[in-house]
Design an enzyme around this catalytic site. Structure first.
Site, short mmCIF file in Angstrom:
data_model
loop_
_atom_site.label_atom_id
_atom_site.label_comp_id
_atom_site.label_asym_id
_atom_site.label_seq_id
_atom_site.Cartn_x
_atom_site.Cartn_y
_atom_site.Cartn_z
N LEU A 104 0.89 -1.15 0.00
CA LEU A 104 0.00 0.00 0.00
C LEU A 104 0.93 1.20 0.00
CD1 LEU A 104 -2.67 -0.93 2.71
CD2 LEU A 104 -2.93 -1.05 0.24
N ASP A 105 0.64 2.22 -0.80
CA ASP A 105 1.58 3.33 -0.88
C ASP A 105 1.55 4.18 0.40
OD1 ASP A 105 -0.28 5.55 -1.18
OD2 ASP A 105 -0.62 4.87 -3.24
N TYR A 106 2.47 5.11 0.48
CA TYR A 106 2.73 5.92 1.67
C TYR A 106 1.45 6.56 2.23
CZ TYR A 106 5.49 9.24 4.50
OH TYR A 106 6.06 9.95 5.53
N THR A 108 -1.73 5.63 1.60
CA THR A 108 -2.88 4.74 1.64
C THR A 108 -2.91 3.99 2.98
OG1 THR A 108 -2.83 4.47 -0.76
CG2 THR A 108 -4.04 2.81 0.49
N ARG A 204 -4.91 5.28 -8.00
CA ARG A 204 -4.52 6.68 -8.20
C ARG A 204 -4.29 6.98 -9.68
NH1 ARG A 204 -3.65 8.85 -3.16
NH2 ARG A 204 -3.24 7.32 -1.52
#
Length: 263
Positions: A104-106, A108, A204
């Protein structure tokens, strides 16, 4: 199953991939008694015996899976050269060797599965199991966005919404498994979406194609595993029914692998 030596050590111990590389290059790693100094050396998980500084690295047949409610502002990585906070700063030390199932990105938050078994991590990561997200976007859900959610989307240029240093430029989005528009207004809208992939910043990038920025993104479930009331930054073990569903999934994956091997 064959695996690169550095990956094998990182998966089955508390070493990061970078630390494993250093141990190998410095001559501290042996396979079946012989020193190996190439991180790309292949290891047979069933038959090879690997030692780091005289200590055996032991794969586990039994496995544990935990659910972490990842907060915003944590990277899904063992360590960050820039010193930014990672999930392992938030997790207890006993989970330091656990492998995250995808990323999961920074910015999220939400359901992140971690396991002490590399085969489980790989199978879940590469699966088309349903992932459900709650998404807040800046702007309206247009008919064009709805059509793309229903029919899929192929982008030759999918750089919008991705990291500036990402090597991913094009992307194909499968039709969403489902979606529900909970709020649709000019300033911002809220949706619940179900997808079957886990591509690099996929959601995104999808909305960025329509000039719409994702303001908040939270994964609320991964297959049978739901976030429920798990507080942000906390961990829980899988329930018996969740383990049962995982066991059924793994059996099906193993059967599929055997059938492919016969062809």
């Amino acid at each position: 199953m064959m695996m690169r030596l550095n990956k094998y050590i990182a998966h089955h111990s508390s070493y990061s991939r970078r630390e494993a590389d250093k141990a190998i290059l410095d001559g501290y790693v042996r396979i079946n008694g012989e020193i190996q100094d190439n991180p790309a050396t292949q290891v047979d998980e069933k038959d090879d015996i690997v030692y780091v500084s005289g200590k055996q690295i032991t794969p586990k047949d039994k496995y544990t899976v935990i659910v972490y409610n990842k907060p915003k502002g944590e990277l899904v990585t063992k360590s960050d050269p820039k010193g930014r906070r990672t999930i392992y700063d938030g997790l207890e030390k006993k989970y330091k060797h656990y492998i995250p199932v995808g990323r999961l990105d920074y910015a999220t938050e939400g359901v992140l599965l971690l396991t002490d078994a590399s085969k489980i991590a790989s199978a879940l990561m590469n699966s088309n199991l349903e992932r459900i997200y709650k998404v807040k976007i800046k702007g309206e859900v247009t008919p064009e966005i709805e059509a793309a959610m229903m029919n899929g989307l192929e982008l030759l240029d999918a750089t919008a919404g991705g990291h500036s240093h990402s090597k991913v430029t094009s992307m194909t989005f499968a039709p969403f498994l489902g979606y529900k528009i909970q709020k649709n207004e000019h300033n911002y809208s809220v949706l619940k979406i179900a997808i079957s992939e886990g591509q690099n910043r996929e959601i995104r990038r999808f909305f960025a194609h329509f000039g719409t920025e994702v303001a908040d993104l939270k994964r609320i479930s991964f297959a049978e595993v739901e976030l429920n009331n798990l507080p942000t930054g906390k961990v829980r073990f899988l329930s018996r029914s969740e383990y049962s569903a995982l066991f059924t999934f793994m059996k099906a994956e193993e059967k599929l692998a055997r059938e492919k091997g016969k062809k």
